[in-house]
Design a protein around this motif. Structure first.
Motif, PDB file in Angstrom:
ATOM      1  N   SER A 160       0.770  -1.696  -0.168  1.00 30.36           N
ATOM      2  CA  SER A 160       0.316  -0.294   0.278  1.00 30.36           C
ATOM      3  C   SER A 160       0.548   1.005  -0.518  1.00 30.36           C
ATOM      4  N   ASP A 166     -13.345  -8.236   4.054  1.00 27.26           N
ATOM      5  CA  ASP A 166     -14.503  -8.100   2.735  1.00 27.26           C
ATOM      6  C   ASP A 166     -15.221  -8.223   2.817  1.00 27.26           C
ATOM      7  N   THR A 189      -8.901   2.962   4.472  1.00 22.05           N
ATOM      8  CA  THR A 189      -9.007   1.847   2.971  1.00 22.05           C
ATOM      9  C   THR A 189      -7.161   2.859   3.042  1.00 22.05           C
ATOM     10  N   HIS A 225      -7.676  -0.344  -3.910  1.00 20.09           N
ATOM     11  CA  HIS A 225      -8.091   0.178  -2.433  1.00 20.09           C
ATOM     12  C   HIS A 225      -8.556  -1.150  -1.575  1.00 20.09           C
ATOM     13  N   ARG A 226      -7.792  -1.609  -0.312  1.00 25.31           N
ATOM     14  CA  ARG A 226      -7.825  -2.608   0.785  1.00 25.31           C
ATOM     15  C   ARG A 226      -8.982  -2.278   1.614  1.00 25.31           C
ATOM     16  N   TYR A 227      -9.891  -2.990   1.940  1.00 24.69           N
ATOM     17  CA  TYR A 227     -10.588  -2.363   3.963  1.00 24.69           C
ATOM     18  C   TYR A 227      -9.822  -3.175   4.787  1.00 24.69           C
ATOM     19  N   SER A 241     -12.538  -5.321  -1.233  1.00 22.42           N
ATOM     20  CA  SER A 241     -11.471  -4.265  -1.001  1.00 22.42           C
ATOM     21  C   SER A 241     -11.057  -5.707  -3.046  1.00 22.42           C
ATOM     22  N   GLY A 242     -10.346  -4.736  -3.073  1.00 20.92           N
ATOM     23  CA  GLY A 242      -9.817  -4.671  -4.464  1.00 20.92           C
ATOM     24  C   GLY A 242     -10.172  -4.225  -5.491  1.00 20.92           C
TER      25      GLY A 242
END
Length: 97
Positions: free
Chosen positions: A2, A48, A59, A43-45, A24-25
């Motif tokens: 990230s 999922d 994020t 974006h990765r939260y 995510s994704g």
């Protein structure tokens, strides 16, 4: 890996909100005030799950082209989250990794 941590709010008060949600994704465009072009980022939260308009999320974002603008963005900068010209949210840079 990230490149930043940002707080994102998925817009609900726009003409065409992202009703099907994101997870995510998700890879929207980002428009920073200090730049004249859009940049794509993944974006990765923290989970999922699907997230919907009105939610605010921490994020982690990875940019393909960070090398072109890493010296331009700063902690505290705000930006638009877009799908081409469709506004789907807003963000604020919290940490640059």
């Amino acid at each position: 890996m990230s490149d930043m941590v940002a707080t994102i709010r998925l817009a609900d008060g726009v003409s065409d909100p992202k009703l099907k949600g994101v997870r995510s994704g998700y890879s929207p465009h980002h428009k920073f005030a200090a730049m004249d072009y859009l940049v794509s980022g993944v974006h990765r939260y923290q989970d999922d799950c699907l997230h919907y308009p009105g939610e605010a999320l921490e994020t982690k974002i990875s940019f393909v082209s960070l090398g072109f603008f890493k010296d331009i963005i700063k902690v505290g900068d705000v930006f638009e989250v877009l799908e081409l010209d469709r506004l789907v949210g807003h963000g604020k840079v919290e940490i640059i990794l």
